[in-house]
Each structure stands twice: as structure tokens, then as C-alpha cells.
Design an enzyme around this catalytic site. Structure first.
Site, PDB file in Angstrom:
ATOM      1  CG  ASP A  99      -3.100  -2.121  -1.349  1.00 34.67           C
ATOM      2  OD1 ASP A  99      -3.363  -0.933  -1.572  1.00 34.67           O
ATOM      3  OD2 ASP A  99      -3.466  -3.060  -2.076  1.00 34.67           O
ATOM      4  CG  LEU A 100      -8.340  -3.246   2.075  1.00 34.24           C
ATOM      5  CD1 LEU A 100      -9.452  -2.249   1.830  1.00 34.24           C
ATOM      6  CD2 LEU A 100      -8.834  -4.394   2.959  1.00 34.24           C
TER       7      LEU A 100
ATOM      8  CG  ASP B 230      -7.088  -0.453  -1.956  1.00 33.46           C
ATOM      9  OD1 ASP B 230      -6.543   0.377  -2.710  1.00 33.46           O
ATOM     10  OD2 ASP B 230      -6.909  -1.684  -2.067  1.00 33.46           O
TER      11      ASP B 230
END
Length: 317
Positions: free
Chosen positions: A193-194, A236
């Protein structure tokens, strides 16, 4: 005589050139005049190792003579000096732009093994056999299947990242989980996950956010194996399913992705910025009865990475 076929590779309007007999026909045609004796026909067939000869009356097609026809002549005791035109049969003639399917249908209707390809002036431009047509048809089927597979693969991909779509991942997770359970093989899941992705969109715009996701997708594809299943899980968040791998391999993959993205200085409209990712790794254990449990544990490891400061990969014990 040997006549070389002219370049007739331009298909009729709306046709694929590889679907026409002009694409697959012989590049040259061995012919003989109808006044020639059967003995010469035998010599030509033997020399060029062919089973069919177009017979000409001047420059016009008069018919064809086949190796089978010559065998029947020999069995009947036909004199070898007999003119070929006396034993030739009418030729099946198609134009170069006609399709493989049409040619096969004509051969089937006429119970023939060869057909001639003629130009607009009626002169022979090529020769094609039943075997050649069947092989061409097989190649077209293989090509059509390849196109279908490519189209299916494109439909299964996320357009932005190039990774598999969520539905592909969901099915792969279910299938690989059951396989691992049944046969005892390893199976590991990596969730990525960003970090602070909302800030990227807020500060630089959604186009910059899309650029980040595209770059992350390329990095994941670069480091994933061919047997892995990398996907855009949602927003994301990315997921990589690793068959026959344990948590050590999952951590190594996660760290490679994390380190490469962190090291990059991204630019959008003249402004530079950096982004990082957090990840969670979990492998299937005997305690998991459903694939969803593996997913939930990997998600807990991801949450732990976020809670512990981000830009790190957490592994389930």
C-alpha cells in the site's frame, strides 16, 4: 516451363491477407504445354517432386494432370508419347484474393486435391494443395487462438498499472489456496500500500497519483516471477500471490519493490517528489481453513507496517 508468381499479397477489401490463398500459394508454378508427351510430364513431376502440373494451351490454362492420372495411364497401357492434353482434367481455378475457407470448400465439393490460382488474365499464378490448405487453416486457428488469449489477458489487466484485475486475483487466490491445502505446497501473499497517497493527489493532482501507480505497477512486474499473480487489489493497494514461496521470499520481493520506489525521484509538471510503500507478508498455514483468512492476516501485517512508521515490510510470524 516454370513461371514465377507475381506479387499478389494485397487482399480484397475487408480481408486479412493471411486468410487468402494468395498468401499461402506456391511462389512458382511448373507448367507444360498440352502438346507435350506424358513422358515429359513424368520427368517434370519427378524432377520437382510435385504431384500436379497445370496444362497450357499457349498461355491459357487447359487443365491439370496429376501424378494419380499418370499412374492410371500407365496401368491402362497408355503410350508415353500421348499428348498431355488428351488425359488432363479440368482445373479448379480460384483467384489469389479468395479465402482459405472458400478454397477448402471447393476442394471438398469437387473431391480434388489441388487447385490453381490464376490472375485476371487467366494465366497461372500459383498452385496450392489440399495439404497446404489444411496447414494454412491450422496456422490461422493457432493465430486466432493467440489473439483471443491476448484479448483475454488485456481484459484481465488493470489499464493503469498493467497488473491483473481484482477478479483475476480473487480466483487465483481461491485456486492456489485449495491447491496448497490439498498438496501441501507453500503459498505466500504480499500486500503493498502506498504511504500517504492522498497527499500526492492533494498536493500534485490525480494525474501525478496515476503516474505513481503506473510506476509502482512496472516495478512490481519487474520483480515478480512469471508464476506469481500481481494485481491491483483496490485503489493504491496492490497484492502479489506467490505460489511455492515462503515468507522469506515474500519479504525479499517486498523489500525490492519498497527500496526501488523509495530511491526514485518522481517528477510531475516540473515538481519533484518521492513516495514510499508499506507491505504485509503472510504464508498459508494449516490454521487457515479459507483463503480469506490468508488475506486478512496479510492485511493485519500491512496495518502493522503502517502503525510502526510506514516504509517497511512486516512479516507474519
Amino acid at each position: 516451363m516454370i513461371s514465377t508468381a507475381e506479387s499478389l499479397r494485397s487482399p480484397a477489401k475487408g480481408k486479412d491477407v493471411e486468410e487468402t490463398i494468395g498468401f499461402h500459394m506456391s511462389k512458382s508454378v511448373v507448367t507444360l504445354q498440352g502438346t507435350e508427351p506424358l513422358l515429359n510430364a513424368c520427368k517434370l513431376m519427378s524432377k520437382y517432386r510435385i504431384g500436379c502440373l497445370p496444362v497450357l494451351n499457349g498461355r491459357t490454362l487447359a487443365g491439370v494432370v496429376t501424378d494419380q492420372a499418370l499412374i492410371r495411364c500407365a496401368a491402362r497401357g497408355t503410350h508415353p508419347r500421348t499428348a498431355v492434353r488428351d488425359v488432363c482434367t479440368p482445373a479448379l481455378i480460384l483467384s489469389p484474393g479468395q479465402t482459405i475457407r472458400e478454397a477448402i470448400e471447393r476442394l471438398r465439393q469437387q473431391h480434388a486435391k489441388y487447385l490453381l490460382v490464376a490472375g485476371k488474365n487467366g494465366s497461372p499464378q500459383g498452385l496450392i494443395s489440399q495439404t497446404d490448405l489444411l496447414e494454412a487453416s491450422r496456422r490461422l486457428l493457432v493465430r486466432a487462438e493467440a489473439r483471443f488469449i491476448r484479448a483475454r489477458d488485456l481484459a484481465a489487466r488493470d489499464a493503469l498499472t498493467g497488473l491483473f484485475a481484482r477478479r483475476v486475483f480473487d480466483q487465483a487466490l481461491k485456486d492456489e489456496f485449495q491447491r496448497s491445502r490439498r498438496y501441501g505446497g507453500l503459498l505466500t501473499l504480499l500486500l503493498i500500500d502506498l504511504d500517504h497517497f492522498k497527499r500526492v493527489n492533494d498536493d500534485y493532482g490525480h494525474a501525478a497519483g496515476d503516474m505513481v501507480l503506473r510506476r509502482l505497477g512496472r516495478i512490481v512486474l519487474k520483480h515478480a516471477r512469471r508464476v506469481d499473480v500481481p494485481c491491483r487489489y483496490g485503489g493504491d493497494e496492490l497484492a502479489v500471490l506467490l505460489p511455492e514461496c515462503g515468507t522469506r521470499a515474500g519479504r525479499i520481493l517486498g523489500e525490492r519493490i519498497r527500496a526501488e520506489l523509495e530511491a526514485e525521484r518522481l517528477r510531475h509538471r516540473g515538481r519533484g517528489f518521492s513516495v514510499t510503500v508499506s507491505g504485509g507478508v503472510c504464508k498459508r498455514s494449516g490454521a487457515f481453513k479459507e483463503a480469506q483468512e490468508l488475506l486478512e492476516e496479510a492485511d493485519r501485517r500491512l496495518y502493522e507496517a503502517k502503525r510502526s512508521g510506514r516504509n517497511r515490510i512486516e512479516v507474519s510470524p
